[in-house]
Design a protein around this motif. Structure first.
Motif, short mmCIF file in Angstrom:
data_model
loop_
_atom_site.label_atom_id
_atom_site.label_comp_id
_atom_site.label_asym_id
_atom_site.label_seq_id
_atom_site.Cartn_x
_atom_site.Cartn_y
_atom_site.Cartn_z
N TYR A 28 11.81 -3.75 14.14
CA TYR A 28 10.59 -4.19 13.45
C TYR A 28 10.64 -5.72 13.39
O TYR A 28 11.32 -6.29 12.54
CB TYR A 28 10.55 -3.56 12.04
N GLY A 40 9.16 -9.69 13.03
CA GLY A 40 8.12 -10.37 12.27
C GLY A 40 8.62 -11.70 11.73
O GLY A 40 9.79 -12.06 11.90
N SER A 41 7.71 -12.40 11.09
CA SER A 41 8.09 -13.68 10.47
C SER A 41 8.68 -13.42 9.08
O SER A 41 9.56 -14.15 8.64
CB SER A 41 6.86 -14.58 10.33
N PHE A 42 8.15 -12.45 8.37
CA PHE A 42 8.62 -12.10 7.02
C PHE A 42 8.75 -13.38 6.17
O PHE A 42 9.81 -13.66 5.61
CB PHE A 42 9.94 -11.32 7.07
N GLY A 101 4.08 -4.65 1.55
CA GLY A 101 3.55 -4.00 2.75
C GLY A 101 4.62 -3.83 3.81
O GLY A 101 4.74 -2.77 4.43
N HIS A 102 5.42 -4.88 4.04
CA HIS A 102 6.52 -4.79 5.01
C HIS A 102 7.51 -3.70 4.58
O HIS A 102 7.95 -2.89 5.40
CB HIS A 102 7.29 -6.12 5.10
N ARG A 121 5.26 -1.90 14.66
CA ARG A 121 4.40 -2.94 14.08
C ARG A 121 3.49 -2.25 13.07
O ARG A 121 3.17 -1.06 13.20
CB ARG A 121 3.55 -3.62 15.16
N GLY A 122 3.07 -3.02 12.08
CA GLY A 122 2.17 -2.47 11.07
C GLY A 122 0.74 -2.90 11.39
O GLY A 122 0.52 -4.03 11.82
N ARG A 144 -2.94 -3.41 9.78
CA ARG A 144 -3.68 -3.42 8.53
C ARG A 144 -5.15 -3.09 8.72
O ARG A 144 -5.67 -2.18 8.14
CB ARG A 144 -3.55 -4.79 7.85
N GLU A 171 -2.23 -7.35 18.32
CA GLU A 171 -1.14 -6.37 18.44
C GLU A 171 -1.21 -5.62 19.77
O GLU A 171 -0.19 -5.36 20.40
CB GLU A 171 -1.20 -5.37 17.27
N ALA A 188 -1.10 0.63 7.83
CA ALA A 188 -0.71 0.12 6.51
C ALA A 188 -1.12 1.13 5.44
O ALA A 188 -2.10 1.85 5.57
CB ALA A 188 -1.40 -1.20 6.26
N SER A 215 -1.39 -1.41 0.07
CA SER A 215 -0.88 -2.74 0.46
C SER A 215 -1.55 -3.29 1.71
O SER A 215 -1.12 -4.31 2.23
CB SER A 215 0.63 -2.69 0.63
N LEU A 248 -2.46 -6.98 1.89
CA LEU A 248 -1.40 -7.97 1.66
C LEU A 248 -0.96 -8.71 2.90
O LEU A 248 -0.79 -8.10 3.95
CB LEU A 248 -0.16 -7.23 1.16
P1 ADP Z 1 4.02 -11.76 12.46
O1 ADP Z 1 4.12 -13.23 12.25
O2 ADP Z 1 4.81 -11.25 13.63
O3 ADP Z 1 2.65 -11.15 12.39
P2 ADP Z 1 4.52 -10.72 9.82
O4 ADP Z 1 5.78 -10.95 9.07
O5 ADP Z 1 3.29 -11.32 9.26
O6 ADP Z 1 4.86 -11.19 11.27
O7 ADP Z 1 4.27 -9.17 10.02
C1 ADP Z 1 5.18 -8.34 10.70
C2 ADP Z 1 4.49 -7.02 10.98
O8 ADP Z 1 4.16 -6.39 9.76
C3 ADP Z 1 3.20 -7.10 11.76
O9 ADP Z 1 3.10 -5.96 12.60
C4 ADP Z 1 2.13 -7.05 10.70
O10 ADP Z 1 0.90 -6.54 11.20
C5 ADP Z 1 2.78 -6.08 9.73
N1 ADP Z 1 2.30 -6.26 8.37
C6 ADP Z 1 2.13 -7.42 7.69
N2 ADP Z 1 1.67 -7.19 6.44
C7 ADP Z 1 1.53 -5.84 6.33
C8 ADP Z 1 1.05 -4.95 5.30
N3 ADP Z 1 0.61 -5.41 4.15
N4 ADP Z 1 1.06 -3.62 5.55
C9 ADP Z 1 1.49 -3.15 6.74
N5 ADP Z 1 1.93 -3.92 7.75
C10 ADP Z 1 1.95 -5.25 7.56
#
Ligand code: ADP
Length: 162
Positions: free
Chosen positions: A7, A9-11, A17-18, A88-89, A91, A99, A120, A124, A127
């Motif tokens: 999984y 992401g930037s986090f 949500g994550h 990947r999530g 939203r 994506e 999602a 959340s 978010l």
């Molecule tokens: P990136 O910079 O790669 O988009 P993020 O940290 O923003 O990294 O998100 C990582 C993943 O989590 C992405 O697939 C994003 O769509 C998903 N994501 C972010 N916020 C949520 C949320 N509230 N619910 C579900 N998935 C989420």
């Protein structure tokens, strides 16, 4: 067979949500690698170490979840870690185009790699890390948006720890 998923992401920072996506992924796969992207071209708000620490605090009790960081191409990191898939999530429609493009690009770079989208959670889905940063930077209450154990760290970062 031991199924491994990454999984990425930037986090910046981790949100509820994550965490929700990670918990669901941990039920579907044997091993989940939550991988913080270290991108020298982008200046994140939180350092890589801060982002890793917050993820560890938020997810410490899930036995099959590993917290890691990576640089460079996700497709290469997935090969290196012998991952079967990327999670990947999604939203809303706004996430879809980017994506979809990323999933197809990764598939071209690494044809064995599948991308799995988890929708999602309705609680959340609004978010985002950027929204959390904005509220926190102005001293707003972020307790509904991020895991309780990381609230203080985020407030401290912005100098609102009283
Ligand atoms: P990136 O910079 O790669 O988009 P993020 O940290 O923003 O990294 O998100 C990582 C993943 O989590 C992405 O697939 C994003 O769509 C998903 N994501 C972010 N916020 C949520 C949320 N509230 N619910 C579900 N998935 C989420």
């Amino acid at each position: 067979m031991n199924k491994i998923v990454i999984y990425p992401g930037s986090f910046d920072p981790v949100t509820r949500g994550h965490v929700e996506i990670i918990k669901r992924a941990a039920k579907m796969f044997d091993h989940v690698i939550v991988a913080v992207l270290v991108n020298s071209a982008k200046k994140p708000c939180f350092s890589t170490d801060e982002r890793l620490d917050m993820l560890r605090l938020a997810l410490g009790n899930i036995h099959n979840v590993e917290i890691a960081s990576f640089e460079g191409l996700l497709a290469n990191y997935c090969k290196e870690r012998k991952a079967d898939a990327v999670i990947r999530g999604l939203r809303a429609v706004t996430d879809f185009e980017y994506e979809f493009q990323m999933a197809l690009t990764n598939k071209k770079l690494n044809p064995n790699l599948e991308t799995i989208f988890l929708t999602a959670d309705s609680d959340s889905m609004y978010l985002s890390s950027s929204m959390v940063r904005e509220v926190a930077s102005m001293g707003g209450d972020i307790s509904n948006f991020v895991p309780a154990c990381v609230c203080e760290k985020i407030a401290e970062h912005f100098g609102h720890n009283d």
